[in-house]
Design an enzyme around this catalytic site. Structure first.
Site, mmCIF file in Angstrom:
data_model
loop_
_atom_site.group_PDB
_atom_site.id
_atom_site.type_symbol
_atom_site.label_atom_id
_atom_site.label_comp_id
_atom_site.label_asym_id
_atom_site.label_seq_id
_atom_site.Cartn_x
_atom_site.Cartn_y
_atom_site.Cartn_z
ATOM 1 N N GLY A 1 -16.667 49.895 9.154
ATOM 2 C CA GLY A 1 -17.986 49.402 8.765
ATOM 3 C C GLY A 1 -18.834 50.490 8.130
ATOM 4 N N GLY B 1 -27.072 41.137 2.495
ATOM 5 C CA GLY B 1 -27.816 41.158 3.754
ATOM 6 C C GLY B 1 -29.268 40.752 3.490
ATOM 7 N N TYR C 1 9.499 63.968 -32.699
ATOM 8 C CA TYR C 1 10.199 63.851 -31.420
ATOM 9 C C TYR C 1 11.680 63.668 -31.695
ATOM 10 C CZ TYR C 1 11.041 62.039 -26.678
ATOM 11 O OH TYR C 1 11.488 61.838 -25.398
ATOM 12 N N ARG D 1 -11.857 41.962 -1.484
ATOM 13 C CA ARG D 1 -12.177 40.868 -2.397
ATOM 14 C C ARG D 1 -11.781 41.175 -3.846
ATOM 15 N NH1 ARG D 1 -18.235 40.392 -0.110
ATOM 16 N NH2 ARG D 1 -17.702 42.532 0.493
ATOM 17 N N GLN E 1 -13.472 58.880 6.297
ATOM 18 C CA GLN E 1 -13.633 57.878 7.354
ATOM 19 C C GLN E 1 -12.218 57.410 7.680
ATOM 20 O OE1 GLN E 1 -15.240 54.062 6.190
ATOM 21 N NE2 GLN E 1 -15.993 53.610 8.255
#
Ligand code: UD1
Ligand code: CA
Length: 437
Positions: free
Chosen positions: A77, A139, A368, A16, A72
Site C-alpha cells: 500500500g 479517493g 555490414y 490495471r 519497498q
C-alpha cells in the site's frame, strides 16, 4: 526553511495496466512515466528526491544522478511505500513532499504552490485536491470544519466508501506536503483494516491535528494513470504541453495533431516541422531547419538542414549545417558534412561524409558483412553517381567521382573517377533474330 524532501511512490504493481512492464516505466512522450514527477520535483526545488521502487530495482537504471532509490519489499500500500522512504530520519520540521509516480502531468509550479500553501498555513499536512464531474476511483475528500480535511475515503474497491461519500466530487490528487515529524508518527499507526487490506497513505491524515486541502483549478495537471486508456489521455495532454513549449520558443509545427515530439527533443528557432513527423529519443534540431513527413530517432541536425519527405534518421545520424536528407533516405551513425546532400533513395550507415558532397540517387553503403560493421569515408565535394554501392571499409577521396551502377570495393583516390561495372554489349538485330527462331 530547508528545501523539501520529495518522495515519489512507484513500487505499485499497476495490475490495471495488464503489462509485464511496471506501470511507472511505461513511457510518456519518450520519458518513463515516473520521471515526469521526478523532474517536476527537482525543478520545484526539492533538496532530495527519493523514489520508492519494488525489490526488482527495475527503476534503478533510469533514475537520473542524485535521485535516490528506496525499496519497498512488498506492495503493501501507499502508506507502506512512504515508510520505505524512512521519513522519520528527516528533521521533524522538514516538509516531505509526496508524489504518486503515476501522476505525471504535475508541474514544478503547482508543486511550489502546494509547498508554499503548506508552509504558510502551518498545517501538518496539505493535500492537493481536484474537482471532477466523474470522480471515478479516486479517493474522496471529506471536509470538516474550517475547510480542513477529516478523512480521505478510498473507492477503488467496494467497502471503504458509503454512497454519500461516493457522491463527493472533490478527490485526492495523490500529491501531498507533510511535516516530517507528524508524518512519521501517523505512518506508524496505519492499519490494514480496509477493503484492500493495504496500508493506505490516505489514512495518515486521520492521525493528524490539522490537514488542509489545496485545490488545483486545472485537474488535467493531476490526472492519475491506472490503465492504458488513462495512459493515452495523459500522453495527449503531455504532447500538447511539449508542442506548446516549442511553438512559444519559435518553432512552427504546422499540424500539432499529427506530429509526435518526445520530451527529450530540442528544436531551434524558425525551424518548421511539417505534418506526420516523429521526433524521438533525444533528437536535436538546430535553427531554420525544415523536416517534412519524416521519422527522426536520436538524430542531430545542425542549422539550416532539410529532411524528407519520408526520411528515417536513426541514432548517431549527424547532419551538419545546410545538409539535406531527402526522399526515402535512411541514415544511421553517420556524419554528413556541411552542405552535403543525400537527396534520394539512399542508405548511409557508419559513414563519414565531408562537406559539399552529393550522393547520387540510390547511393548505398554496404556497411555490414554479416559479422561486423565497417565504416565508409567519403571526402569533400565528392559526386557519386546513381546506384553506387560502397562496400565498407572503403574510402572515396576529396573531389572524386563514381560511375553510375558502380560497386566500389576499393578506395577511390582524390579527384579520380571510380567505375566498377561490367561493360555493355549490344547484340545487333536481336529482335529480328528472335522473330525468325
Ligand atoms: C491513490 C490514492 C487515492 C488518490 C489517487 C490519486 C491511496 C490509498 N489512494 O489511489 O486516494 O485519489 O492515488 O491518483 O493512496 N504504490 C507503491 N506501493 C504500493 C502501492 C502503490 O509504491 O504498495 C505507488 C504506485 O506505484 C503508484 C502510487 O503509489 O504510483 C499510487 O498507487 P495506486 O495503487 O495507483 O493508488 P490509487 O488507487 O490510484
Ligand atoms: Ca493511481
Amino acid at each position: 526553511m530547508a528545501a523539501p524532501i520529495a518522495v515519489v511512490l512507484a513500487a505499485g504493481q499497476g495490475t490495471r495496466m495488464r503489462s509485464e512492464t511496471p506501470k511507472v516505466l511505461h513511457p510518456i512522450c519518450g520519458l518513463p512515466m515516473v520521471l515526469w514527477a521526478v523532474e517536476a520535483a527537482r525543478q520545484a526545488g526539492a533538496g532530495r528526491v527519493v523514489v520508492v521502487g519494488g525489490p526488482d530495482r527495475a527503476l534503478e537504471p533510469i533514475l537520473p544522478d542524485g535521485v535516490e532509490l528506496a525499496v519497498q519489499h512488498e506492495p503493501l500500500g501507499t502508506g507502506d511505500a512512504v515508510r520505505a522512504a524512512a521519513p522519520e530520519t528527516a528533521d521533524p520540521d522538514t516538509t516531505v513532499l509526496i508524489l504518486n509516480g503515476d501522476v505525471p502531468l504535475i508541474t514544478a509550479e503547482a508543486i511550489r504552490a502546494l509547498v508554499a500553501a503548506h508552509e504558510l498555513d502551518g498545517a501538518q499536512a496539505t493535500v492537493t485536491t481536484m474537482l471532477l464531474d466523474d470522480p471515478g476511483g479516486y479517493g474522496r475528500i471529506v471536509r470538516g470544519d474550517n475547510g480542513t480535511i477529516t478523512k480521505i475515503v478510498e473507492t477503488k474497491h467496494p467497502g471503504d466508501a458509503t454512497t454519500d461519500e461516493l457522491a463527493i466530487k472533490e478527490v485526492n490528487a495523490g500529491i501531498y506536503a507533510f511535516d516530517a515529524g507528524p508524518l512519521a508518527t501517523a505512518l506508524a499507526s496505519l492499519s490494514t483494516n480496509n477493503a484492500q487490506g493495504e496500508l493506505y497513505l490516505t489514512d495518515a491524515v486521520l492521525g493528524l491535528a490539522k490537514v488542509r486541502p489545496h485545490l488545483v483549478d486545472d485537474p488535467s495537471l493531476t490526472l492519475g494513470i491506472n490503465d492504458r486508456t488513462d495512459l493515452a489521455t495523459v500522453t495527449r495532454l503531455a504532447q500538447q504541453r511539449i508542442h506548446e513549449a516549442h511553438m512559444l520558443a519559435g518553432v512552427t509545427i504546422v499540424d500539432p495533431a499529427s506530429t509526435v515530439i518526445d520530451a527529450t527533443v530540442a528544436i531551434g528557432r524558425d525551424t518548421v516541422i511539417e505534418p506526420f513527423t516523429h521526433l524521438r529519443n533525444g533528437t536535436t534540431i538546430g535553427e531554420r531547419c525544415r523536416v517534412v513527413h519524416s521519422y527522426l530517432d536520436g538524430a542531430t541536425l545542425h542549422d539550416g538542414v532539410t529532411v524528407g519527405p519520408f526520411a528515417y534518421l536513426r541514432p548517431g545520424a549527424v547532419l551538419r549545417d545546410n545538409a539535406k536528407a531527402g526522399t526515402f533516405v535512411e541514415i544511421k551513425n553517420s556524419d554528413i558534412g556541411e552542405g552535403t546532400k543525400v537527396p534520394h533513395l539512399s542508405y548511409i550507415g557508419d559513414a563519414d561524409v565531408g562537406p559539399g558532397t552529393n550522393l547520387g540517387a540510390s547511393t548505398i553503403t554496404a556497411n555490414y558483412d554479416g559479422r561486423n560493421k565497417h565504416r565508409t569515408t567519403i571526402g569533400a565535394r565528392v559526386r557519386t553517381s546513381v546506384d553506387t554501392t560502397l562496400v565498407a571499409p572503403v574510402s572515396v577521396g576529396d573531389d572524386a567521382y563514381t560511375g553510375a551502377g558502380s560497386i566500389i570495393t576499393e578506395d577511390v583516390p582524390p579527384g579520380a573517377l571510380g567505375i566498377a561495372r561490367a561493360r555493355q554489349t549490344n547484340v545487333a538485330k536481336y529482335a529480328e533474330k528472335r522473330a525468325k527462331s
